[in-house]
Design a protein around this motif. Structure first.
Motif, PDB file in Angstrom:
ATOM      1  N   LYS A 101      -1.167   0.900   0.528  1.00 51.54           N
ATOM      2  CA  LYS A 101      -0.403   2.106   0.171  1.00 51.54           C
ATOM      3  C   LYS A 101       1.100   1.836   0.100  1.00 51.54           C
ATOM      4  N   SER A 102       1.454   0.592  -0.213  1.00 54.04           N
ATOM      5  CA  SER A 102       2.853   0.172  -0.113  1.00 54.04           C
ATOM      6  C   SER A 102       3.652   0.301  -1.399  1.00 54.04           C
ATOM      7  N   THR A 110      -2.063  -1.362   5.456  1.00 53.80           N
ATOM      8  CA  THR A 110      -0.670  -0.976   5.191  1.00 53.80           C
ATOM      9  C   THR A 110      -0.274  -1.301   3.762  1.00 53.80           C
ATOM     10  N   ILE A 111      -0.635  -2.510   3.326  1.00 48.63           N
ATOM     11  CA  ILE A 111      -0.194  -2.968   2.013  1.00 48.63           C
ATOM     12  C   ILE A 111      -0.871  -2.193   0.893  1.00 48.63           C
ATOM     13  N   GLU A 147       7.385  -7.810   8.353  1.00 53.21           N
ATOM     14  CA  GLU A 147       6.743  -7.343   9.583  1.00 53.21           C
ATOM     15  C   GLU A 147       7.549  -7.773  10.815  1.00 53.21           C
ATOM     16  N   TYR A 184       5.758 -11.182   3.229  1.00 53.04           N
ATOM     17  CA  TYR A 184       5.365 -10.025   4.041  1.00 53.04           C
ATOM     18  C   TYR A 184       5.520 -10.302   5.534  1.00 53.04           C
ATOM     19  N   ASP A 197      10.280  -1.924   6.264  1.00 50.46           N
ATOM     20  CA  ASP A 197       9.286  -1.119   5.561  1.00 50.46           C
ATOM     21  C   ASP A 197       8.881  -1.806   4.261  1.00 50.46           C
ATOM     22  N   PRO A 198       7.621  -2.248   4.123  1.00 49.01           N
ATOM     23  CA  PRO A 198       7.220  -2.914   2.881  1.00 49.01           C
ATOM     24  C   PRO A 198       7.379  -2.022   1.656  1.00 49.01           C
ATOM     25  N   GLN A 199       7.169  -0.730   1.825  1.00 49.08           N
ATOM     26  CA  GLN A 199       7.286   0.187   0.694  1.00 49.08           C
ATOM     27  C   GLN A 199       8.714   0.208   0.154  1.00 49.08           C
TER      28      GLN A 199
END
Length: 284
Positions: free
Chosen positions: A26-27, A23-24, A266, A262, A271-273
């Motif tokens: 592409k964040s 996930t990270i 979660e 992070y 959303d991390p992005q």
């Protein structure tokens, strides 16, 4: 200089079925900081509660090196740091004692264990120091020089207070290892909350004075904010609030920042992005 956005994370950055590494990648975060590496009294290295290096041998998950290497391939992440310490930890006291008793040469347990870590996970670019109690300048400088000798390319400091101490460490290391320390990840939350309106006066200006007019002090300070967290996720800041704060810091010529933590993004289902973009768009 390109704008940067870093993210600290704990258990989700370790391999397992719930790993957040895919996930990270592409964040839109540019730096991943794996937190926290703990140094035990005998020199063992643990990632949180998981023993990963002992007696000069890596004993952690053997897929971690490849997984972290893949995080830096084809996504937004171009740097990986491992952070030592944290609030109410004894890591830097243990490091000080080990340096004083065994030294920092190739036969010392600290040297052998940090060498084993880098050999197992060559994707690590550097080590981040979250020393919130020991503040021993000899420990910081000796550890940094040892890590550089082993092959770690970068050191970052993660202070929340005591700017004079951290600036003095930088000044000394610049004399022997110029360029090794690449920035301060300045905590502007919890015990460091008072830094929010004090970044320029309390950190940039004294750093500029100590390092001279040719040094980019503003580009060296990356302030950090705490995402939504706590009971019912009512504490901390959402992406809109974080973007607003980084927009204010833009006038001080800040060029990067970080999000803590992070694990909380979660837990709160966020959303991390959105958090990465809050930093980047605020500074753009």
């Amino acid at each position: 200089m390109a704008l940067t956005a870093s993210i600290y994370g704990g258990g989700p950055f370790y391999p397992g079925e719930n790993s957040a590494l895919p996930t990270i990648k592409k964040s839109d975060f540019t730096t991943v900081v794996c937190w926290a590496l703990h140094v035990r009294p005998n020199g063992d290295l643990a990632y949180n509660d998981t023993l990963i290096v002992t007696s000069g041998s890596y004993v952690g998950d053997h897929s971690w090196g490849q997984q972290l290497a893949e995080v830096k391939e084809g996504g937004s992440v171009n740097r990986i740091l491992f952070s030592i310490g944290g609030w109410e930890t004894n890591d830097f006291y243990h490091i000080m004692t080990l340096l004083n008793t065994q030294g920092d040469g190739p036969t010392s347990i600290l040297y052998r264990n940090f060498q084993a870590l880098l050999e197992a996970i060559p994707a690590i670019d550097g080590i981040d120091y979250d020393d919130e109690g020991n503040y021993n300048i000899n420990t910081i400088t000796r550890l940094s020089r040892m890590l550089a000798t082993i092959g770690y390319k970068q050191i970052t400091f993660c202070p929340y207070t005591n700017s004079a101490f951290w600036i003095n460490c930088l000044v000394l290391l610049e004399k022997t290892n110029p360029g090794l320390v690449t920035g301060f990840n300045l905590q502007c939350y919890a015990g460091g909350a008072g830094n929010i309106g004090y970044v320029k006066q309390g950190w940039i200006d004294p750093l500029q004075k100590a390092m001279g007019s040719n040094f980019d002090a503003a580009g060296f300070i990356d302030p950090g904010l705490w995402c939504k967290h706590g009971d019912n996720c009512t504490q901390g800041m959402d992406p809109k609030q974080i973007k607003s704060q980084f927009t204010k810091w833009k006038k001080d010529k800040i060029q990067g920042g970080f999000i803590w933590l992070y694990d909380d993004i979660e837990k709160c289902g966020n959303d991390p992005q959105a958090y990465a973009n809050a930093i980047l768009s605020g500074l753009k």
